[in-house]
Motif scaffolding. Sequence first.
Motif, short mmCIF file in Angstrom:
data_model
loop_
_atom_site.label_atom_id
_atom_site.label_comp_id
_atom_site.label_asym_id
_atom_site.label_seq_id
_atom_site.Cartn_x
_atom_site.Cartn_y
_atom_site.Cartn_z
N VAL A 1 28.03 20.68 24.29
CA VAL A 1 28.41 21.83 25.11
C VAL A 1 29.76 21.56 25.79
CG1 VAL A 1 27.83 23.17 27.19
CG2 VAL A 1 26.05 22.58 25.53
N PHE A 2 30.66 22.54 25.67
CA PHE A 2 31.91 22.49 26.42
C PHE A 2 31.91 23.64 27.43
CE2 PHE A 2 33.30 20.63 22.31
CZ PHE A 2 33.83 19.44 22.79
N VAL A 3 32.48 23.38 28.61
CA VAL A 3 32.67 24.47 29.58
C VAL A 3 34.17 24.74 29.62
CG1 VAL A 3 32.41 25.19 31.98
CG2 VAL A 3 30.66 23.73 30.91
N ASN A 4 34.56 25.96 29.22
CA ASN A 4 35.99 26.26 29.12
C ASN A 4 36.54 26.68 30.49
OD1 ASN A 4 38.57 26.92 28.38
ND2 ASN A 4 37.96 27.98 26.50
N VAL A 5 36.79 25.66 31.30
CA VAL A 5 37.28 25.86 32.65
C VAL A 5 38.64 26.58 32.62
CG1 VAL A 5 38.32 24.50 34.51
CG2 VAL A 5 36.07 23.91 33.64
N TRP A 6 39.45 26.26 31.64
CA TRP A 6 40.77 26.88 31.50
C TRP A 6 40.61 28.40 31.37
CZ3 TRP A 6 43.07 29.88 27.71
CH2 TRP A 6 44.45 30.04 27.81
N ALA A 7 39.69 28.83 30.50
CA ALA A 7 39.50 30.27 30.28
C ALA A 7 38.94 30.94 31.53
CB ALA A 7 38.57 30.51 29.09
N ILE A 8 38.00 30.26 32.20
CA ILE A 8 37.32 30.88 33.35
C ILE A 8 38.30 31.02 34.52
CG2 ILE A 8 35.40 30.63 34.99
CD1 ILE A 8 33.93 29.01 32.76
N SER A 9 39.15 30.02 34.69
CA SER A 9 40.03 30.11 35.86
C SER A 9 41.27 30.97 35.59
CB SER A 9 40.38 28.72 36.41
OG SER A 9 41.08 27.99 35.45
N ARG A 10 41.33 31.60 34.41
CA ARG A 10 42.38 32.60 34.14
C ARG A 10 41.75 33.95 33.82
NH1 ARG A 10 47.73 30.70 31.54
NH2 ARG A 10 47.95 28.62 32.37
N ASP A 11 40.48 34.11 34.12
CA ASP A 11 39.78 35.34 33.72
C ASP A 11 40.01 36.44 34.75
OD1 ASP A 11 37.88 37.32 33.15
OD2 ASP A 11 36.54 35.85 32.21
N HIS A 12 40.47 37.62 34.25
CA HIS A 12 40.79 38.75 35.16
C HIS A 12 39.57 39.24 35.92
CE1 HIS A 12 44.95 39.25 33.82
NE2 HIS A 12 44.49 38.75 32.69
N LYS A 13 38.38 38.92 35.42
CA LYS A 13 37.15 39.36 36.13
C LYS A 13 37.07 38.69 37.51
CE LYS A 13 33.84 38.53 32.93
NZ LYS A 13 34.59 38.29 31.69
N TYR A 14 37.59 37.48 37.62
CA TYR A 14 37.43 36.75 38.89
C TYR A 14 38.73 36.63 39.67
CZ TYR A 14 33.87 35.19 35.61
OH TYR A 14 32.90 35.16 34.64
N TRP A 15 39.86 36.86 39.00
CA TRP A 15 41.16 36.58 39.64
C TRP A 15 42.09 37.77 39.47
CZ3 TRP A 15 40.85 31.89 42.00
CH2 TRP A 15 39.92 30.98 41.49
N ASP A 16 42.69 38.24 40.57
CA ASP A 16 43.73 39.28 40.47
C ASP A 16 44.98 38.62 39.93
OD1 ASP A 16 42.06 41.11 41.63
OD2 ASP A 16 42.76 40.67 43.67
N ASP A 17 45.75 39.35 39.17
CA ASP A 17 46.99 38.82 38.57
C ASP A 17 46.75 37.39 38.07
OD1 ASP A 17 48.32 41.12 39.35
OD2 ASP A 17 48.84 40.28 41.30
N ALA A 18 45.74 37.25 37.23
CA ALA A 18 45.25 35.92 36.87
C ALA A 18 46.33 34.99 36.31
CB ALA A 18 44.11 36.05 35.88
N GLU A 19 47.32 35.55 35.61
CA GLU A 19 48.32 34.69 34.95
C GLU A 19 49.46 34.33 35.90
OE1 GLU A 19 48.09 33.56 31.78
OE2 GLU A 19 46.21 34.60 31.42
N ILE A 20 49.45 34.90 37.10
CA ILE A 20 50.60 34.69 38.00
C ILE A 20 50.34 33.54 38.97
CG2 ILE A 20 51.99 35.78 39.83
CD1 ILE A 20 51.71 38.36 38.28
N PHE A 21 51.35 32.72 39.18
CA PHE A 21 51.25 31.57 40.10
C PHE A 21 51.42 32.10 41.52
CE2 PHE A 21 52.98 27.82 42.33
CZ PHE A 21 52.04 26.87 41.95
N LYS A 22 50.30 32.19 42.26
CA LYS A 22 50.33 32.82 43.58
C LYS A 22 49.41 32.05 44.52
CE LYS A 22 48.56 37.00 44.01
NZ LYS A 22 48.25 38.41 43.80
#
Length: 473
Positions: free
Chosen positions: A360-381
């Motif tokens: 099992v892998f947990v894709n932390v990278w995908a989750i911490s860039r997911d628009h469901k949880y983060w506004d402007d997910a790709e922006i360094f803010k």
Amino acid sequence: RKLTKKRGNDGLRLPPGPWQLPVIGSLHHLLLRGTLAHRAMAGIARRLDDAPLIYLRLGEIPVVVASSRDAAREFLKTRDANFANRPWSSTVRTMMLLSARRVQSFRRVREEEVSRLVDAVAAAAAAPGEAAVNVSERVAVLITDSVMRVMIGDRFERREEFLEGLDEAIKITSGFNLSDLFPSSRLARLVGGTARRAKANHRKNFELMDYAIKQHEQRRAAVAASAAADGTGEEEDLVDVLLRVQKEGGLEVPLTMGIIKAVILDLFGAGSETSANTIQWAMSELMRNPRVLHKAQAELRDNLCGKPTVTEDDLADLKYLKLIIRETLRLHPSVPLLLPRECQESCKVMGYDIPKGTTVFVNVWAISRDHKYWDDAEIFKPERFESVAVDFKGTDFEFTPFGAGRRICPGMTFAQASMDLALAALLYHFDWKLPAGLLPEELNMEEVMGITVRRKHDLYLRPVVRVPPQDAP
Ligand code: HEM
């Protein structure tokens, strides 16, 4: 090619996954998307209607990837025990080795090494011409020397050889190698040749660890002689702690010299690249975001009011600096899929069957860039963390760059202390410019996968001294 949902042929309800080929299974889906597995796996999950769990077969290995906050919580908390296949006691022991109190005891090492870094950068800034400094290399040296001093009490005399050995280990273990994917195939083992290389590398690294422990012993003897003369002592380093525990005995498994060497090697492997990468990514993001850079420098310079050095006492007031590290870990988690877990007993997760033995892998990278949880997910803010109480300590499952549960990174406090001080000093003493002609948005941010995700190209920047260090040239 269209992705199709997959149902197990023995009545199991497996998570959805892409279509498979005979023998290699789903491997081509990853290879066709390049070598960055976290990105490839995120792409597959997205194309399967944002599936929280996907099922892949990589060669002979059944793999499940978790790509949502709820799925991460299932593996890292709810069913942690069934997936934490490394003995828990070894994590607990490492945690004791790196307890908050002990991390605090290494404060002098961190301050001295950061001060050496600042002096080296100031010397480069004073050199004629406008040559850029290789920030990646400087930071790697800082972290290597700090971690080695914490472990053996001194900078390692064979640092270059040791780093080469680790680099080779990274090459051997990164990517997909045939014998891992087809463990039952003798041919794969022969064609791959990795086992032979790994054995030679292992031997070399252990020989270097022998040397490190000898260097430690010689230093201890010298320190003991001078301490007897002037009555002063020295902080215990980690090898001292391990040797003391060895002498005290009473452990279930005796602490042999082989184990001690393996622990040092593990700590170094897990601790050095991760922290160095995070500082490099932070500097890179700051160069791409001048507003954030200036705000961080204003905070530092207002707080320190011209003091000649940043010390750890100053860090408590540097709130924005800490948000920058947090935001860097969100966009650039060094270990993007966490360490692989293995399912101990078949179970059901989110309605799907997970057979015993599944990786099992947990894709932390995908989750911490997911628009469901983060506004402007790709922006360094970094400011985003002012309004949401989300931290990386392992209880918020949309943000677990250090993992969570039984296998959470035991070096988290250690890493935080080193990264905060190094970044504070780099931003306090210097202004930073991109090499001539390069615009912030043009800075190359490509990743490459080793044991960790690091910058593909070293980061070169031009320092301009703003607050001269105490013993500046
Ligand atoms: C920014 C810095 C760091 C990051 C992002 C990081 C991240 C991680 C992650 C994600 C894991 C796996 C957790 C899991 O699977 O749940 C891990 C494990 C570990 N980390 Fe760290 N880490 C960092 C720094 C350090 C430092 C400084 C040390 C020690 C000096 C350290 C020692 C370890 C060890 C010993 C393990 C366990 C390895 C194993 O299970 O074999 N880490 N780290």
